[in-house]
Design a protein around this motif. Structure first.
Motif, PDB file in Angstrom:
ATOM      1  N   ARG A 179       4.485  15.333  -6.854  1.00  0.00           N
ATOM      2  CA  ARG A 179       5.117  16.235  -5.897  1.00  0.00           C
ATOM      3  C   ARG A 179       6.538  15.754  -5.703  1.00  0.00           C
ATOM      4  O   ARG A 179       6.790  14.560  -5.740  1.00  0.00           O
ATOM      5  CB  ARG A 179       4.412  16.161  -4.530  1.00  0.00           C
ATOM      6  CG  ARG A 179       2.929  16.418  -4.568  1.00  0.00           C
ATOM      7  CD  ARG A 179       2.633  17.908  -4.445  1.00  0.00           C
ATOM      8  NE  ARG A 179       1.204  18.128  -4.422  1.00  0.00           N
ATOM      9  CZ  ARG A 179       0.449  18.219  -5.535  1.00  0.00           C
ATOM     10  NH1 ARG A 179       0.989  18.060  -6.719  1.00  0.00           N
ATOM     11  NH2 ARG A 179      -0.843  18.425  -5.445  1.00  0.00           N
ATOM     12  N   SER A 180       7.436  16.690  -5.441  1.00  0.00           N
ATOM     13  CA  SER A 180       8.774  16.187  -5.099  1.00  0.00           C
ATOM     14  C   SER A 180       8.930  16.268  -3.589  1.00  0.00           C
ATOM     15  O   SER A 180       9.150  17.327  -3.025  1.00  0.00           O
ATOM     16  CB  SER A 180       9.850  17.007  -5.815  1.00  0.00           C
ATOM     17  OG  SER A 180       9.543  18.375  -5.726  1.00  0.00           O
ATOM     18  N   GLU A 234       8.559  12.683   4.325  1.00  0.00           N
ATOM     19  CA  GLU A 234       7.409  13.585   4.190  1.00  0.00           C
ATOM     20  C   GLU A 234       6.260  12.872   3.485  1.00  0.00           C
ATOM     21  O   GLU A 234       5.094  13.008   3.876  1.00  0.00           O
ATOM     22  CB  GLU A 234       7.808  14.820   3.367  1.00  0.00           C
ATOM     23  CG  GLU A 234       8.883  15.656   4.006  1.00  0.00           C
ATOM     24  CD  GLU A 234       9.417  16.711   3.039  1.00  0.00           C
ATOM     25  OE1 GLU A 234       9.565  17.856   3.449  1.00  0.00           O
ATOM     26  OE2 GLU A 234       9.681  16.383   1.864  1.00  0.00           O
ATOM     27  N   ALA A 235       6.609  12.127   2.463  1.00  0.00           N
ATOM     28  CA  ALA A 235       5.586  11.393   1.722  1.00  0.00           C
ATOM     29  C   ALA A 235       4.871  10.412   2.644  1.00  0.00           C
ATOM     30  O   ALA A 235       3.642  10.334   2.648  1.00  0.00           O
ATOM     31  CB  ALA A 235       6.216  10.656   0.544  1.00  0.00           C
ATOM     32  N   ASP A 236       5.657   9.682   3.425  1.00  0.00           N
ATOM     33  CA  ASP A 236       5.055   8.730   4.358  1.00  0.00           C
ATOM     34  C   ASP A 236       4.100   9.420   5.323  1.00  0.00           C
ATOM     35  O   ASP A 236       3.015   8.914   5.617  1.00  0.00           O
ATOM     36  CB  ASP A 236       6.145   8.000   5.149  1.00  0.00           C
ATOM     37  CG  ASP A 236       6.595   6.740   4.426  1.00  0.00           C
ATOM     38  OD1 ASP A 236       5.883   6.323   3.492  1.00  0.00           O
ATOM     39  OD2 ASP A 236       7.650   6.193   4.786  1.00  0.00           O
ATOM     40  N   GLU A 237       4.512  10.593   5.787  1.00  0.00           N
ATOM     41  CA  GLU A 237       3.656  11.323   6.723  1.00  0.00           C
ATOM     42  C   GLU A 237       2.341  11.715   6.075  1.00  0.00           C
ATOM     43  O   GLU A 237       1.259  11.518   6.639  1.00  0.00           O
ATOM     44  CB  GLU A 237       4.379  12.588   7.208  1.00  0.00           C
ATOM     45  CG  GLU A 237       5.065  12.378   8.547  1.00  0.00           C
ATOM     46  CD  GLU A 237       6.034  13.496   8.849  1.00  0.00           C
ATOM     47  OE1 GLU A 237       5.727  14.667   8.501  1.00  0.00           O
ATOM     48  OE2 GLU A 237       7.099  13.211   9.421  1.00  0.00           O
ATOM     49  N   ARG A 259       2.770   6.277  -2.125  1.00  0.00           N
ATOM     50  CA  ARG A 259       3.918   7.180  -2.334  1.00  0.00           C
ATOM     51  C   ARG A 259       4.142   7.476  -3.804  1.00  0.00           C
ATOM     52  O   ARG A 259       4.579   8.555  -4.172  1.00  0.00           O
ATOM     53  CB  ARG A 259       5.190   6.545  -1.754  1.00  0.00           C
ATOM     54  CG  ARG A 259       5.351   6.711  -0.263  1.00  0.00           C
ATOM     55  CD  ARG A 259       6.735   6.319   0.165  1.00  0.00           C
ATOM     56  NE  ARG A 259       7.048   4.936  -0.158  1.00  0.00           N
ATOM     57  CZ  ARG A 259       6.771   3.905   0.635  1.00  0.00           C
ATOM     58  NH1 ARG A 259       6.200   4.109   1.805  1.00  0.00           N
ATOM     59  NH2 ARG A 259       7.065   2.680   0.279  1.00  0.00           N
ATOM     60  N   GLU A 260       3.804   6.477  -4.636  1.00  0.00           N
ATOM     61  CA  GLU A 260       4.014   6.654  -6.066  1.00  0.00           C
ATOM     62  C   GLU A 260       3.304   7.907  -6.592  1.00  0.00           C
ATOM     63  O   GLU A 260       3.860   8.665  -7.392  1.00  0.00           O
ATOM     64  CB  GLU A 260       3.493   5.412  -6.792  1.00  0.00           C
ATOM     65  CG  GLU A 260       3.823   5.386  -8.260  1.00  0.00           C
ATOM     66  CD  GLU A 260       3.300   4.125  -8.927  1.00  0.00           C
ATOM     67  OE1 GLU A 260       2.232   3.632  -8.534  1.00  0.00           O
ATOM     68  OE2 GLU A 260       3.976   3.646  -9.848  1.00  0.00           O
ATOM     69  N   ILE A 264       0.845  -1.190   0.000  1.00  0.00           N
ATOM     70  CA  ILE A 264       0.000   0.000   0.000  1.00  0.00           C
ATOM     71  C   ILE A 264       0.886   1.247   0.000  1.00  0.00           C
ATOM     72  O   ILE A 264       0.637   2.216  -0.717  1.00  0.00           O
ATOM     73  CB  ILE A 264      -0.906   0.008   1.249  1.00  0.00           C
ATOM     74  CG1 ILE A 264      -1.764  -1.258   1.315  1.00  0.00           C
ATOM     75  CG2 ILE A 264      -1.762   1.261   1.284  1.00  0.00           C
ATOM     76  CD1 ILE A 264      -2.660  -1.464   0.145  1.00  0.00           C
ATOM     77  N   GLY A 265       1.947   1.200   0.815  1.00  0.00           N
ATOM     78  CA  GLY A 265       2.849   2.346   0.912  1.00  0.00           C
ATOM     79  C   GLY A 265       3.449   2.707  -0.434  1.00  0.00           C
ATOM     80  O   GLY A 265       3.453   3.874  -0.832  1.00  0.00           O
TER      81      GLY A 265
END
Ligand SMILES: Nc1ncnc2c1ncn2[C@@H]1O[C@H](COP(=O)(O)OP(=O)(O)OP(=O)(O)O)[C@@H](O)[C@H]1O
Ligand SMILES: [Mg+2]
Lengths: 306, 338
Positions: free
Chosen positions: B138-139, B144-147, B131-132, B126-127
């Motif tokens: 977004r860069s 940060e993406a995980d958050e 994140r993809e 799922i992660g």
């Protein structure tokens, strides 16, 4: 995970025992009397009987089988009728050549087959797809000796890029491996294509596109990981296949592998060698499948349970 | 197809609000081995900024195909577009180069699908799949993406979101998977969410939760929702404005309240009457008799004529015009209910 491994291992063990039984029976179905082969035409009845006794062939079948198993466990595959050496040694001496060819052949099969299959699937129904599939059809249906001789003629004779056959390093290996890669790669491209075509119609591929994933990544990341499983299984099978069935290419290139050994021993009905080679080939198939079984759960998490 | 219709002009729309997405006279179809057929005929609808618009109709009437075409998710061939525009935020999506289209998908338009069980990739966590989206649009640093992902999962009411990121789709229930799809679609804060029957495959209690969730999220995030459904209950719950489709055409559009109080098209009325109501005794639903004409055997006149209780000779011969009642309602019917 441990349980999974143990189960797999147990299953493989059972299969191996089954195989030994079959190779053992093989010696009874081969239409040649091993005693006569050893003793020669002019031997007297007495000599024949004494050899038969020496070989233990006058004992009941189950006893013979158990003795055979006992010898196998010690790595004793018997002694060649013709060459008067241990079968195990004979096979071991051919093993490096066979393993080299096996690795080379699978490398080129994968190199030719997988990209072609992916490419064809992602352009399904268009010209590129048709071209790729025609190429794969040619590869699949071309006889190995034709491809082999053609490559030999063009790259070794005319262009003198590679040696004209014989056993040696990488330069000797490339042409026979490419020959097997071309003839076997066609199967890979077909398998890859049909698997990929199927995967590309799945809902999660649509999801990936709807997320804005680049089309190349849709195919190579989201598609490939799902579509590659049957190809891995096929590689597993090929490990066993190439262990004994590369005789044509071996003859064309004078490659001293197990394939030639098999062929020679079939011609003179050298039963112990035939039995030994069969056993090794079958073992290779089991090992190949076992390896595929180990790798597939790494790719597809759904296979990790059970 | 018998005559030109002036449907786009007479289209009633959600009043005053500026449209974010509008389909204008979209006609498209599929080429198959047995020949080609038209799946959508002159379909127009619009979704204003910040509102929820419903798209209803029986199975096979072209609801999904209309949004898939708009998002350019249908492979061509077999799909082909004959005419029409899909205007999103002032640009015709059908004319964009693939690269620009990619920046809209998942970023400005999020999408969730009818099939929660199969819409997530079974081989990626799922992660990874969440994140993809952020990696594409977004860069962000991985952390940060995980958050952001865990925040969004929490917003969709998923417990233990950090753990979910490590899980795989087959470990989760359908309801959870659909929540994850929603979270994924909303990660980039899209202007528009296309929800294609988001609850059809789920059981009733989960359905209600998902609808409630979408409602809340819409208010939170100030987005528009195009809610596709064949369930008028869903419309009553969540939509301001509704388009009713039948056999590849929009046959009625009206404010949600109006649709229930004064349905104009006999088909709409039929749909409303065939709704199960819990208050009523277990008298089985009044269903509309007959079948939807397949895309390959549409009659010259109104597509609904064969099943219609108010059908006249004119209905069989001529395609009905779209008639505007007032800005709240428009109907394509020769003999609409008053
Ligand atoms: N890829 C395709 N190739 C050919 N025909 C298709 C394709 N996709 C959809 N259709 C046809 O288009 C028509 C509309 O289908 P669509 O999926 O839009 O229906 P729907 O209104 O979403 O119904 P449901 O409520 O079942 O989802 C159907 O007749 C269907 O058979
Ligand atoms: Mg649909």
């Amino acid at each position: 995970m441990f349980l999974f491994l143990a189960k797999r291992f147990g299953a493989s063990g059972l299969i191996v025992i089954g195989i030994t039984f079959i190779t053992f029976l093989l010696s009874y179905f081969i239409p040649a009397d091993p005693v006569r082969m050893l003793a020669g035409r002019s031997a007297t009845q007495e000599t024949v009987e004494s050899i038969r006794h020496q070989l233990g062939l006058d004992q009941p079948l189950p006893v013979q089988y158990l003795k055979y198993l006992g010898r196998l466990v010690q790595g004793d595959l018997g002694r060649s009728y013709k060459q008067k050496t241990q079968v195990a040694e004979l096979i071991a001496s051919r093993m490096p050549a066979t393993l080299k060819l096996l690795v080379g052949a699978i490398f080129f099969e994968v190199l030719f087959g997988i990209p072609a299959g992916i490419f064809a699937a992602s352009r399904r129904g268009r010209k590129a797809d048709n071209l790729a599939m025609i190429a794969s059809f040619v590869g699949v249906s071309a006889p190995q000796f034709v491809v082999g001789l053609l490559l030999l003629w063009v790259f070794a004779y005319k262009m003198a890029l590679y040696p004209l056959g014989g056993y040696g390093g990488l330069s000797h290996l490339i042409l026979p491996a490419v020959t097997l890669g071309i003839t076997g790669g066609g199967w890979y491209s077909r398998m890859m294509r049909s698997s990929m075509v199927d995967v590309l119609q799945q809902d999660y591929i649509r999801t990936a596109r709807a997320k804005g994933v680049r089309e190349s990544a849709v195919v190579l990341v989201h598609g490939l990981r799902n579509a590659v499983l049957p190809v891995i299984a096929m590689i597993g099978m090929d490990i066993g296949f190439f262990m004994s069935w590369t005789v044509v290419v071996e003859s064309v290139y004078g490659w001293p592998g197990i394939g030639q050994l098999t062929w020679q021993s079939i011609q003179v009905i050298d039963t112990p060698v035939i039995m030994g080679v069969t056993l090794v080939a079958a073992l290779a198939i089991v090992i190949g499948n076992f390896m595929a079984d180990l790798i597939m759960p790494l790719i597809d998490p759904r296979l990790r349970v059970r | 197809m018998a005559e030109q219709k002036a449907r786009p002009d007479s289209r009633a729309g959600p009043d005053n609000a500026e449209p974010l997405l509008s389909l204008k006279g979209l006609t498209m179809g599929f080429r198959t081995d047995e020949g080609s057929f038209i799946a959508l005929e002159d379909v127009s609808y619009e979704v204003p900024k910040g509102q929820t618009v419903g798209l209803v109709g029986e199975s096979g009437c072209g609801k999904s195909v209309s949004v898939m075409t708009a998002m350019r998710l249908l492979p061509s061939p077999p799909a082909f577009i004959r005419s029409g525009q899909v205007v999103f935020d002032g640009r015709d999506l059908l004319k964009l180069v693939p690269e620009s289209m990619r920046h809209i998908r998942g970023n400005r338009i999020g999408m969730i699908f009818q099939e929660p069980m199969t819409s997530l990739n079974p081989t990626f966590s799922i992660g990874f799949q969440m994140r993809e989206v952020l990696r594409i649009h977004r860069s962000l640093k991985r952390k940060e993406a995980d958050e952001l992902c865990t925040d969004m999962l929490a917003k969709t009411g998923i417990g233990a979101p950090a753990q979910r990121l490590k899980q795989y789709p087959h470990e989760l229930s359908g309801g959870l998977r659909q929540r994850i799809m929603i979270a994924m679609a909303l990660l980039c804060g899209p202007d528009l969410l296309i929800a294609d029957e988001p609850t059809t495959a789920l059981d009733v209690t989960i359905q209600a939760q998902i609808l409630e969730l979408l409602k809340e999220l819409q208010q939170d995030l100030q987005m528009s929702i195009l809610m596709i459904t064949h369930d008028l209950g869903v419309v009553a719950e969540s939509c301001r404005y509704v388009y009713v489709m039948y056999a590849g055409c929009v046959v009625e559009s009206a404010e949600a309240e109006r649709i229930f109080s004064e349905p104009g098209h006999p088909y709409t009325r039929g749909l409303i009457n065939s709704r199960p109501r819990i208050a009523e005794k277990r008298e089985w639903l009044k269903t509309i008799p007959g079948m939807v004409p397949g895309p390959d055997n549409r009659p010259p006149g109104c597509n609904y004529a064969e099943r219609c209780e108010r059908c006249t000779e004119q209905c069989r011969q001529e395609q009905p015009q779209f008639v505007q009642y007032d800005h709240k309602q428009a109907v394509a019917c020769w003999n609409p209910y008053p």
